[in-house]
Write an enzyme that holds these catalytic residues in place. Sequence first.
Site, PDB file in Angstrom:
ATOM      1  N   PHE A  16      -6.285  71.259  -3.843  1.00 48.67           N
ATOM      2  CA  PHE A  16      -6.940  72.145  -4.794  1.00 48.67           C
ATOM      3  C   PHE A  16      -6.606  73.610  -4.533  1.00 48.67           C
ATOM      4  O   PHE A  16      -6.707  74.078  -3.399  1.00 48.67           O
ATOM      5  CB  PHE A  16      -8.466  72.013  -4.685  1.00 48.67           C
ATOM      6  CG  PHE A  16      -9.021  70.665  -5.049  1.00 48.67           C
ATOM      7  CD1 PHE A  16      -9.499  70.415  -6.331  1.00 48.67           C
ATOM      8  CD2 PHE A  16      -9.104  69.644  -4.103  1.00 48.67           C
ATOM      9  CE1 PHE A  16     -10.049  69.177  -6.665  1.00 48.67           C
ATOM     10  CE2 PHE A  16      -9.646  68.406  -4.421  1.00 48.67           C
ATOM     11  CZ  PHE A  16     -10.119  68.172  -5.708  1.00 48.67           C
ATOM     12  N   ASP A  17      -6.280  74.334  -5.598  1.00 46.33           N
ATOM     13  CA  ASP A  17      -6.325  75.788  -5.545  1.00 46.33           C
ATOM     14  C   ASP A  17      -7.791  76.191  -5.525  1.00 46.33           C
ATOM     15  O   ASP A  17      -8.678  75.379  -5.807  1.00 46.33           O
ATOM     16  CB  ASP A  17      -5.617  76.361  -6.778  1.00 46.33           C
ATOM     17  CG  ASP A  17      -5.757  77.864  -6.889  1.00 46.33           C
ATOM     18  OD1 ASP A  17      -5.458  78.564  -5.912  1.00 46.33           O
ATOM     19  OD2 ASP A  17      -6.184  78.330  -7.962  1.00 46.33           O
TER      20      ASP A  17
END
Length: 239
Positions: A16-17
């Site tokens: 995940f960013d």
Amino acid sequence: MSDPQPGRADLRAVLFDMDGTLVETEQYWGEAMFELAASLGGRMSESARAATVGSTMRRSMAILHADLGLVRTEEELLDDARWVEYRTAQLLATGISWCPGARELLTEVRAAGLRTALVTTTPRRLADIVLSTIRADLGADPFDVTVCGDEVPARKPDPAPYRQAMSALGVGPEACVVIEDSESGVAAGLAAGAAVLGVPTLQALAPAPGLTLRKGLGGIGLEDLAGVLAARQPAGVPA
């Protein structure tokens, strides 16, 4: 954490960013840059602000200065970058909200026994403010690995941050889905060899092989992530 569920053996990790993907923090970066522009005697345009999303502080400052028609020395650029980070840290401390659907997806991914990583361009000292809020909300640390912008040899759009995270997870790119909201993040994930789910916020994302686009994470679940992985074009096969 349980073993991965049957039927999802191909998907082993989700990376995940952070800003604008998991949490609603991009507005804090924007507010800090607008305040800096005002202190420099100008106003940053919305298009210039959008161009900074997912970028490094150096590039963001260069965009801001060019937008204002200013020429700054290297020392002044670094001072401006430090001020933006300082002001953003103050704003982060006032409260952090999840992006719609992000909390539910992260919880589902963890419950399924998949590996997880947070991969952000944000420096560690600021990312830790966000991470402490996430951990307090979930009652546990939802990430096996966290990689911050000041811990990598090169930042997004270079694939180095995602490759570093995959190596730490012990998972190859063919078993990973990256979730990103910016051009630079999408480019980094694709260059690292992963399938990418793009959920654009302030930047429009152009279609690309290996990229699946959605309007947001609301309603996105594990079956959708498995579909993102399955939709990736095999190496050497035209899109």
